[in-house]
Structure formats: structure tokens, C-alpha cells
Design an enzyme around this catalytic site. Structure first.
Site, PDB file in Angstrom:
ATOM      1  N   GLY A  50      -5.156   5.080  18.872  1.00 18.40           N
ATOM      2  CA  GLY A  50      -3.941   5.760  18.221  1.00 18.40           C
ATOM      3  C   GLY A  50      -3.335   4.603  17.704  1.00 18.40           C
ATOM      4  N   THR A  51      -3.080   3.506  18.542  1.00 16.06           N
ATOM      5  CA  THR A  51      -2.538   2.268  18.223  1.00 16.06           C
ATOM      6  C   THR A  51      -3.268   1.776  16.874  1.00 16.06           C
ATOM      7  OG1 THR A  51      -2.150   1.505  20.428  1.00 16.06           O
ATOM      8  CG2 THR A  51      -1.873   0.053  18.971  1.00 16.06           C
ATOM      9  N   ASN A 128       5.795  11.309  23.296  1.00 17.96           N
ATOM     10  CA  ASN A 128       4.938  11.198  24.214  1.00 17.96           C
ATOM     11  C   ASN A 128       5.524  11.562  25.921  1.00 17.96           C
ATOM     12  OD1 ASN A 128       5.648   8.766  23.150  1.00 17.96           O
ATOM     13  ND2 ASN A 128       4.869   7.844  24.853  1.00 17.96           N
ATOM     14  N   GLN A 156      -0.064  12.787  20.360  1.00 18.53           N
ATOM     15  CA  GLN A 156       0.044  13.939  21.512  1.00 18.53           C
ATOM     16  C   GLN A 156      -0.203  15.362  20.804  1.00 18.53           C
ATOM     17  OE1 GLN A 156       0.697  13.379  24.441  1.00 18.53           O
ATOM     18  NE2 GLN A 156       1.027  11.282  24.453  1.00 18.53           N
ATOM     19  N   HIS A 178      -8.554  10.270  23.621  1.00 14.23           N
ATOM     20  CA  HIS A 178      -8.549  10.514  25.071  1.00 14.23           C
ATOM     21  C   HIS A 178      -7.228  11.646  25.381  1.00 14.23           C
ATOM     22  CE1 HIS A 178      -5.577   7.060  24.616  1.00 14.23           C
ATOM     23  NE2 HIS A 178      -5.089   7.775  25.877  1.00 14.23           N
ATOM     24  N   THR A 214     -18.908  -2.319  12.930  1.00 10.62           N
ATOM     25  CA  THR A 214     -19.829  -0.950  13.485  1.00 10.62           C
ATOM     26  C   THR A 214     -19.345  -0.046  14.192  1.00 10.62           C
ATOM     27  OG1 THR A 214     -21.728  -2.981  13.001  1.00 10.62           O
ATOM     28  CG2 THR A 214     -22.269  -0.996  14.560  1.00 10.62           C
ATOM     29  N   CYS A 302       1.946   3.349  28.788  1.00 14.97           N
ATOM     30  CA  CYS A 302       1.673   1.652  28.088  1.00 14.97           C
ATOM     31  C   CYS A 302       2.814   1.023  28.433  1.00 14.97           C
ATOM     32  CB  CYS A 302       1.761   2.065  26.688  1.00 14.97           C
ATOM     33  SG  CYS A 302       0.265   3.222  26.133  1.00 14.97           S
TER      34      CYS A 302
HETATM   35  N1  PLP Z   1       1.346   7.086  20.190  1.00 13.85           N
HETATM   36  C1  PLP Z   1       1.586   8.096  21.020  1.00 13.85           C
HETATM   37  C2  PLP Z   1       2.689   8.978  20.891  1.00 13.85           C
HETATM   38  C3  PLP Z   1       0.968   7.916  22.474  1.00 13.85           C
HETATM   39  O1  PLP Z   1       1.311   8.850  23.395  1.00 13.85           O
HETATM   40  C4  PLP Z   1      -0.057   6.796  22.453  1.00 13.85           C
HETATM   41  C5  PLP Z   1      -0.616   6.768  23.881  1.00 13.85           C
HETATM   42  O2  PLP Z   1      -0.165   7.170  24.838  1.00 13.85           O
HETATM   43  C6  PLP Z   1      -0.408   5.875  21.502  1.00 13.85           C
HETATM   44  C7  PLP Z   1       0.420   6.268  20.337  1.00 13.85           C
HETATM   45  C8  PLP Z   1      -1.336   4.821  21.595  1.00 13.85           C
HETATM   46  O3  PLP Z   1      -2.505   5.452  21.710  1.00 13.85           O
HETATM   47  P1  PLP Z   1      -3.835   4.432  22.086  1.00 13.85           P
HETATM   48  O4  PLP Z   1      -3.613   4.230  23.547  1.00 13.85           O
HETATM   49  O5  PLP Z   1      -5.184   5.444  21.999  1.00 13.85           O
HETATM   50  O6  PLP Z   1      -3.821   3.373  21.475  1.00 13.85           O
END
Ligand code: PLP
Length: 375
Positions: A50-51, A128, A156, A178, A214, A302
Site C-alpha cells: 500500500g505504501t 485504519n 482498509q 494483507h 520483475t 506501523c
Molecule cells: N494505508 C493504510 C490506511 C494502512 O492501513 C496501511 C497499513 O496498515 C498502509 C497504508 C500501508 O500499507 P502497506 O503496509 O501494505 O505498505
């Protein structure tokens, strides 16, 4: 996923048969993710998480234009917040829209902060920490009418509420595997107009030239299957989670009337609960409850361990000590009502031992309420 790690390990960019098989597995997964999002497969690229999806969207927008202003909100995930503060230190301007006490972002708050040089508006769909759902349709439509690019961090959302991008004029939408039972280390980005997208990575021509590198074939296959299952079981899973979450909140409040539930109760994901237990040391509680088998968190996974009070809860107006006394609890459809009841017992036992046995320093400081009944 296993055949793609063992038998069909060909590099999807090569031309021999096992490589072509891997390539078609990727395309099949893309179709499944597109079906989950309600868009065309050509509008989906795979990322590592997601990041990366969030970064790719915002950086692409900045590279498409000379405009230098980003408009976002105060309750975004650190994957947006930290990117924005880095951009601010490197020649960009960022405005952070406030949220209401229930965590919702109002369109007017964004309208008050938009500028001539706004390059992109980025507002998360579901928070989140609280599960609060922002009015993404309305915000996307307004941005579209203003000719502003719009990104939503929807990490989310999949598997919890329906997503139909044919009805939402968003330019970018981020997801992460995930969060809906795919493996870790795989994400995707929806791009409304792929022809205008400026990639974050340059190199090979993977992902139609939009994301060099890749492909992680097995992870992509896992994401595809998770997307298919999330779509198929969405309604049932959402109602199972909401039932367990609502039961938990109701019972907890009966036992401990001073527990507060944070965030809008209507516009909220079905699986998330954020509660304040005044006087609790939430970081310590998460560690001690973890030893008892209860997996909870304070704020975001995080940022846990950073020691700071949740920026989401303080943006909603909670005092720092209340934000530090807050727990985030979430359910999946693989949880059961028995587990939910066990969790209730463990949590109420824990609270009682902390505040009524008067054996800890904080108990003498803040016994501001009592446990009503105890099972
Ligand atoms: N954005 C939201 C709202 C999240 O809840 C998260 C992870 O918890 C992320 C971004 C980051 O996702 P990733 O850990 O897959 O990079």
C-alpha cells in the site's frame, strides 16, 4: 501460490512456455483485482504494498504538472503523512484538512484549503485506526468537477464494503494485499488514465511500462485469489464482522460504562472498533494482553512503539492522555463469537485487575470508574 514458487517459476518477461504461463497468471490476477474494484484490468498495476501505491499516485501527480501543492487530511496513514512531510521539506506545499470530532472529513474543509497550484487531493477512504469512512464519492466528484487529480488510500476497504470505481471519479486508488487475506508484500494501484501516469520506477517494461521490476508472481496470484474471495463473500463477511464487533462494544459498555467508542458509528467499517478506557496505559495493555492471547493495537501497527499519542485521535479532539488510553480492535470473518466473548472476558478481567486491585501506580491515580459486572 505454491505452483508459482515451484513448478512455474519462469520469469514472466521471458518467452519460453513456463514464463508465458507465469505471465498469463498475472493477467488473470489483474482481472480478479479489477473485478473487485469495478474497473478495467488495464487500469490496475501491481506494487509491493500500500505504501508504494500511495507514493506512486502522489509522485506521479506531481510529475504530471508544475503545480506544487498537495491537499490531504490530518488523519492519513503514515504512508501519506511522512511522504507529505518529506515533500514539504523538499519544495512542495501541503495542507492538512481538519476532521470533525467523529473523525469524518467534510468536503467544505477541503474546499477551504484548495489552492490554484493544487496538484492532487489525497484523502483516505477508511481510517485504519477508527474505521471511519469518508465521503469519497462526494470528494472525488468535486475534485473531478474542479479538474483536480484525486487519490484515495483505500487500503482498509477491500472485502469490507463494496468498491465500484465505475461510479467514483477517482484518479488513483491504493490497496494492499494483507488487509484482505492475501500475503504480505503485495499491493495494487488503480490508475484511471494509465496513459498519463508517470511511473515511480523506471527500467524494464513490466506492468505495461508503468512499474518496472520483475513481478512477484506468486504474491500476485495470491492477491488475485484473495480479491476473488473478498468479492464473493463480501456481504456475508461484513455482516459477520459487524455482528461480533457490535456485540463486543455493547457488552463492554455494559460492563464498563465509561468506555468510549471513538469515531462515527454509522459511517464506519464493519470490522473495526476504537475504544478509550480512561486511565489505561494502552501501550502496556497491548503488551500484557498479547501475553494472554489477545492481539490488539494502539493506533497503527506501523507507528506502534513510537510512543507518541495517535495523531488520528488527537485530530478528532481527544486529549493526549485519552488518546494514549485507546485501543484499536479489529475482527475478520475467520474470528468467532466464542473468541469475541473470550476477548471480552480477558479485557474486562485485565481492566479490573489494573484498576480495582489497586496494585499498580496508575490504579491509585485514576480509578475514575468501576467494572459493573464480571463474568
Ligand atoms: N494505508 C493504510 C490506511 C494502512 O492501513 C496501511 C497499513 O496498515 C498502509 C497504508 C500501508 O500499507 P502497506 O503496509 O501494505 O505498505
Amino acid at each position: 501460490m505454491i505452483p508459482w514458487l515451484t513448478e512455474h517459476y519462469g520469469n514472466p518477461s521471458s518467452l519460453y512456455p513456463t514464463a508465458k504461463r507465469a505471465k498469463s497468471a498475472i493477467e488473470e490476477a489483474r482481472e480478479k483485482v479489477a473485478a473487485l474494484l469495478g474497473c478495467q484490468p488495464r487500469q490496475v498495476i501491481f506494487t509491493s504494498c500500500g505504501t508504494e501505491s500511495n507514493h506512486s499516485a502522489i509522485l506521479s501527480a506531481l510529475r504530471q504538472t508544475r503545480r506544487r501543492h498537495i491537499l490531504t487530511s490530518r488523519t492519513e496513514h503514515s504512508a501519506i503523512m511522512k511522504l507529505c512531510s518529506w515533500l514539504e521539506r523538499n519544495g512542495n506545499a501541503v495542507s492538512y484538512a481538519p476532521v470533525e470530532p467523529d473523525g469524518l472529513i467534510k468536503l467544505e474543509s477541503l474546499q477551504n484549503l484548495v489552492r490554484q497550484d493544487t496538484a492532487i487531493v489525497s484523502v483516505m477512504w477508511a481510517n485504519n485506526e477508527t474505521g471511519v469512512l469518508n465521503p469519497i464519492n462526494e470528494i472525488a466528484q468535486w475534485c473531478h468537477d474542479q479538474g483536480l487529480l484525486f487519490h484515495t488510500d483505500a487500503v482498509q476497504v477491500p472485502g469490507k464494503i463494496p468498491i465500484n470505481l465505475s461510479d467514483i471519479p477517482a484518479d488513483f486508488l491504493s490497496i494492499s494485499g494483507h488487509k484482505f487475506h492475501a500475503p504480505k508484500g503485495i499491493g495494487a494501484l488503480y490508475i484511471r488514465e494509465p496513459e498519463k501516469f508517470v511511473p515511480m520506477f523506471f527500467g524494464g517494461s513490466q506492468e505495461n511500462g508503468l512499474r518496472a521490476g520483475t513481478e512477484a508472481v506468486a504474491q500476485i496470484v495470491g492477491l488475485g485469489v484473495a480479491a476473488e474471495l473478498a468479492l464473493e463473500h463480501l456481504e456475508q463477511e461484513a455482516s459477520v464482522c459487524a455482528f461480533m464487533r457490535d456485540h463486543f462494544e455493547e457488552e463492554l459498555q455494559k460492563k464498563i460504562p465509561t468506555v468510549r467508542i471513538n469515531g462515527n458509528r454509522t459511517y464506519r467499517l464493519p470490522n473495526t472498533s476504537n475504544i478509550t478506557i480512561p486511565g489505561l496505559n494502552a501501550v502496556q495493555a497491548v503488551q500484557e494482553l498479547g501475553e494472554k492471547g489477545l492481539c490488539l493495537s494502539t493506533g497503527s501497527a506501523c507507528t506502534s512503539g513510537s510512543g507518541s499519542a495517535s495523531h488520528v485521535l488527537t485530530a478528532m479532539g481527544l486529549a493526549e492522555n485519552d488518546a494514549r488510553a485507546s485501543l484499536r480492535i479489529s475482527w475478520s470473518a475467520y474470528n468467532t463469537i466464542e473468541e469475541t466473548n473470550t476477548a471480552l472476558d480477558i479485557l474486562t478481567d485485565y481492566i479490573q485487575s489494573k484498576f480495582l486491585n489497586l496494585s499498580t501506580p496508575e490504579a491509585t491515580q485514576t480509578p475514575s470508574w468501576t467494572v459493573q459486572s464480571h463474568s
